[in-house]
Design an enzyme around this catalytic site. Structure first.
Site, PDB file in Angstrom:
ATOM      1  N   SER A   7       0.808  -1.322  -0.107  1.00 40.89           N
ATOM      2  CA  SER A   7      -0.013   0.140  -0.143  1.00 40.89           C
ATOM      3  C   SER A   7       0.857   1.185   0.146  1.00 40.89           C
ATOM      4  O   SER A   7       1.551   1.518   0.940  1.00 40.89           O
ATOM      5  CB  SER A   7      -0.922   0.071   1.350  1.00 40.89           C
ATOM      6  OG  SER A   7      -1.533   1.425   1.336  1.00 40.89           O
ATOM      7  N   HIS A  30      -0.725  -0.888  -4.390  1.00 38.84           N
ATOM      8  CA  HIS A  30      -2.325  -0.590  -3.845  1.00 38.84           C
ATOM      9  C   HIS A  30      -2.171   0.771  -3.649  1.00 38.84           C
ATOM     10  O   HIS A  30      -1.394   1.166  -2.834  1.00 38.84           O
ATOM     11  CB  HIS A  30      -2.407  -1.790  -2.341  1.00 38.84           C
ATOM     12  CG  HIS A  30      -3.753  -1.417  -2.035  1.00 38.84           C
ATOM     13  ND1 HIS A  30      -5.015  -2.309  -2.536  1.00 38.84           N
ATOM     14  CD2 HIS A  30      -4.176  -0.681  -0.981  1.00 38.84           C
ATOM     15  CE1 HIS A  30      -5.859  -2.104  -1.872  1.00 38.84           C
ATOM     16  NE2 HIS A  30      -5.647  -1.137  -0.747  1.00 38.84           N
ATOM     17  N   ASP A  32      -4.861   3.336  -1.414  1.00 40.36           N
ATOM     18  CA  ASP A  32      -5.554   3.722  -0.631  1.00 40.36           C
ATOM     19  C   ASP A  32      -6.212   5.126  -0.926  1.00 40.36           C
ATOM     20  O   ASP A  32      -5.700   6.169  -0.298  1.00 40.36           O
ATOM     21  CB  ASP A  32      -5.311   3.373   0.814  1.00 40.36           C
ATOM     22  CG  ASP A  32      -5.112   2.046   1.052  1.00 40.36           C
ATOM     23  OD1 ASP A  32      -4.210   1.404   1.287  1.00 40.36           O
ATOM     24  OD2 ASP A  32      -6.285   1.249   0.836  1.00 40.36           O
ATOM     25  N   MET A  34      -8.897   8.098  -0.195  1.00 40.59           N
ATOM     26  CA  MET A  34      -9.785   8.392   0.993  1.00 40.59           C
ATOM     27  C   MET A  34     -10.526   9.739   0.963  1.00 40.59           C
ATOM     28  O   MET A  34      -9.490  10.804   0.612  1.00 40.59           O
ATOM     29  CB  MET A  34      -9.137   8.402   2.240  1.00 40.59           C
ATOM     30  CG  MET A  34      -8.465   6.870   2.639  1.00 40.59           C
ATOM     31  SD  MET A  34      -7.567   6.759   4.142  1.00 40.59           S
ATOM     32  CE  MET A  34      -6.920   5.063   4.121  1.00 40.59           C
ATOM     33  N   HIS A  63      -8.052   1.236  -4.295  1.00 37.01           N
ATOM     34  CA  HIS A  63      -9.136   1.059  -3.362  1.00 37.01           C
ATOM     35  C   HIS A  63      -9.914   2.446  -3.126  1.00 37.01           C
ATOM     36  O   HIS A  63      -8.953   3.113  -2.478  1.00 37.01           O
ATOM     37  CB  HIS A  63      -8.354   0.461  -2.143  1.00 37.01           C
ATOM     38  CG  HIS A  63      -9.233   0.045  -0.856  1.00 37.01           C
ATOM     39  ND1 HIS A  63      -8.765  -0.153   0.279  1.00 37.01           N
ATOM     40  CD2 HIS A  63     -10.581   0.030  -0.704  1.00 37.01           C
ATOM     41  CE1 HIS A  63      -9.661  -0.176   1.215  1.00 37.01           C
ATOM     42  NE2 HIS A  63     -10.887  -0.140   0.391  1.00 37.01           N
ATOM     43  N   MET A  65     -12.028   4.400  -1.099  1.00 35.55           N
ATOM     44  CA  MET A  65     -12.832   4.611   0.230  1.00 35.55           C
ATOM     45  C   MET A  65     -13.455   6.057   0.268  1.00 35.55           C
ATOM     46  O   MET A  65     -12.966   6.959   0.779  1.00 35.55           O
ATOM     47  CB  MET A  65     -11.674   4.608   1.461  1.00 35.55           C
ATOM     48  CG  MET A  65     -11.300   2.920   1.597  1.00 35.55           C
ATOM     49  SD  MET A  65      -9.853   3.001   2.772  1.00 35.55           S
ATOM     50  CE  MET A  65      -8.731   3.061   1.475  1.00 35.55           C
ATOM     51  N   MET A 136     -11.491  -6.010   4.393  1.00 29.03           N
ATOM     52  CA  MET A 136     -10.876  -5.220   5.246  1.00 29.03           C
ATOM     53  C   MET A 136     -10.753  -6.116   6.613  1.00 29.03           C
ATOM     54  O   MET A 136     -11.685  -6.432   7.416  1.00 29.03           O
ATOM     55  CB  MET A 136     -11.891  -3.837   5.489  1.00 29.03           C
ATOM     56  CG  MET A 136     -11.917  -3.116   4.386  1.00 29.03           C
ATOM     57  SD  MET A 136     -10.300  -2.538   3.634  1.00 29.03           S
ATOM     58  CE  MET A 136      -9.843  -1.860   4.953  1.00 29.03           C
ATOM     59  N   ASP A 174      -6.844  -6.610   3.497  1.00 35.16           N
ATOM     60  CA  ASP A 174      -6.190  -5.441   3.579  1.00 35.16           C
ATOM     61  C   ASP A 174      -6.237  -4.920   4.975  1.00 35.16           C
ATOM     62  O   ASP A 174      -7.280  -4.602   5.468  1.00 35.16           O
ATOM     63  CB  ASP A 174      -6.971  -4.409   2.765  1.00 35.16           C
ATOM     64  CG  ASP A 174      -6.552  -3.046   2.687  1.00 35.16           C
ATOM     65  OD1 ASP A 174      -7.008  -1.938   1.740  1.00 35.16           O
ATOM     66  OD2 ASP A 174      -5.624  -2.760   3.393  1.00 35.16           O
TER      67      ASP A 174
HETATM   68  C1  DX5 Z   1      -6.969   1.170   5.562  1.00 37.54           C
HETATM   69  C2  DX5 Z   1      -5.880   1.086   4.534  1.00 37.54           C
HETATM   70  C3  DX5 Z   1      -4.799   0.336   4.933  1.00 37.54           C
HETATM   71  C4  DX5 Z   1      -3.543   0.124   4.551  1.00 37.54           C
HETATM   72  C5  DX5 Z   1      -2.813  -0.994   4.693  1.00 37.54           C
HETATM   73  O1  DX5 Z   1      -7.915   2.052   5.147  1.00 37.54           O
HETATM   74  O2  DX5 Z   1      -6.433   0.387   3.518  1.00 37.54           O
HETATM   75  O3  DX5 Z   1      -5.439  -0.966   5.439  1.00 37.54           O
HETATM   76  O4  DX5 Z   1      -3.982  -0.371   2.962  1.00 37.54           O
HETATM   77  O5  DX5 Z   1      -2.368  -0.529   6.167  1.00 37.54           O
HETATM   78  P1  DX5 Z   1      -1.200  -1.551   7.048  1.00 37.54           P
HETATM   79  O6  DX5 Z   1      -0.265  -0.512   7.254  1.00 37.54           O
HETATM   80  O7  DX5 Z   1      -2.096  -1.971   8.060  1.00 37.54           O
HETATM   81  O8  DX5 Z   1      -0.636  -2.653   6.026  1.00 37.54           O
HETATM   82 ZN    ZN Z   2      -6.528  -0.494   0.924  1.00 37.04          ZN
END
Ligand code: DX5
Ligand code: ZN
Length: 214
Positions: A7, A30, A32, A34, A63, A65, A136, A174
């Site tokens: 990520s 990946h 994320d 948001m 991903h 969110m 998740m 994830d």
């Molecule tokens: C949460 C994110 C995290 C990230 C990975 O919204 O999606 O899960 O990708 O986080 P860690 O550092 O826990 O691998």
């Molecule tokens: Zn993610």
């Protein structure tokens, strides 16, 4: 062999190009995304996806969110997304369905993600539209959280749904993935593991990626 998707959320953004180079042995990257509404955090969007697309050939696993993701799926694909995963909780069922159809119509892979409180059975009406299920293992919004213990059971339920439906679909986990929890996820049937903190904090990132593969 499971695929590893580091990520970018956990990368050092002051040197993102070199960070991407340091994880070139991964299977996917990946992202994320948001919006500060669907989750209580804001991360990054189009400029980062476009910039990373220009420096790697790895598939970009986005991903979302964000609320009402149907509004943006085309633009993420235009900027290089290969897999676009939205949240079941992010819109009305008919618009979730339409967004998944639209992603595939653009030749990309469509995914659906569930928050920890959403039953895995909620995926059933969408199975034939999915190339990816994102389970998740933490409450979405922040990296570095602890892996929720019910996650392997949820992965196994998703795997059973896919088997019954007879479709080909990845199961991605994830949040809180490390060497210990990766083994639990692999044993439960996960095919893709997202890892942010675990990979980017490792002294040897390539070795860590290989260890997560099992
Ligand atoms: C949460 C994110 C995290 C990230 C990975 O919204 O999606 O899960 O990708 O986080 P860690 O550092 O826990 O691998
Ligand atoms: Zn993610």
């Amino acid at each position: 062999m499971v695929k590893i998707a580091p990520s970018i959320l956990a990368a050092d953004f002051t040197k993102l190009g070199r960070e991407v180079e340091s994880i070139r042995s991964a299977d996917l990257l990946h992202f994320d995304v948001m919006d500060g509404v669907f989750v209580p955090n804001i991360s990054f969007g189009f400029p980062v996806i476009r910039a990373v697309r220009a420096v790697t050939a790895l598939p970009l696993d986005v991903h979302l969110m964000i609320t009402r993701p149907i509004r943006y799926v085309e633009r993420f694909i235009e900027r290089g997304a290969d897999i676009v995963t939205l949240h079941l909780e992010a819109d009305e069922p008919n618009r979730v369905r339409e967004a998944l159809v639209r992603i595939r119509a653009l030749g990309k892979k469509a995914g659906l993600s569930l928050k920890p409180a959403t039953p895995v059975s909620a995926l059933e009406p969408y199975l034939e539209l999915l190339d990816n299920i994102l389970i998740m293992a933490v409450e979405p919004g922040f990296g570095g959280q602890s892996f929720l213990p019910e996650t392997p059971d949820r992965v196994a339920r998703a795997a059973a749904l896919i088997r019954r439906a007879g479709t080909a679909c990845d199961i991605e986990v994830d949040g809180g993935v490390n060497r210990r929890t990766a083994a639990l996820c692999r044993d439960a049937g996960a095919t893709v593991l997202v890892a942010g903190s675990d990979v980017f904090r490792a002294d040897d990132r390539a070795a860590e990626i290989q260890l997560l593969r099992g």
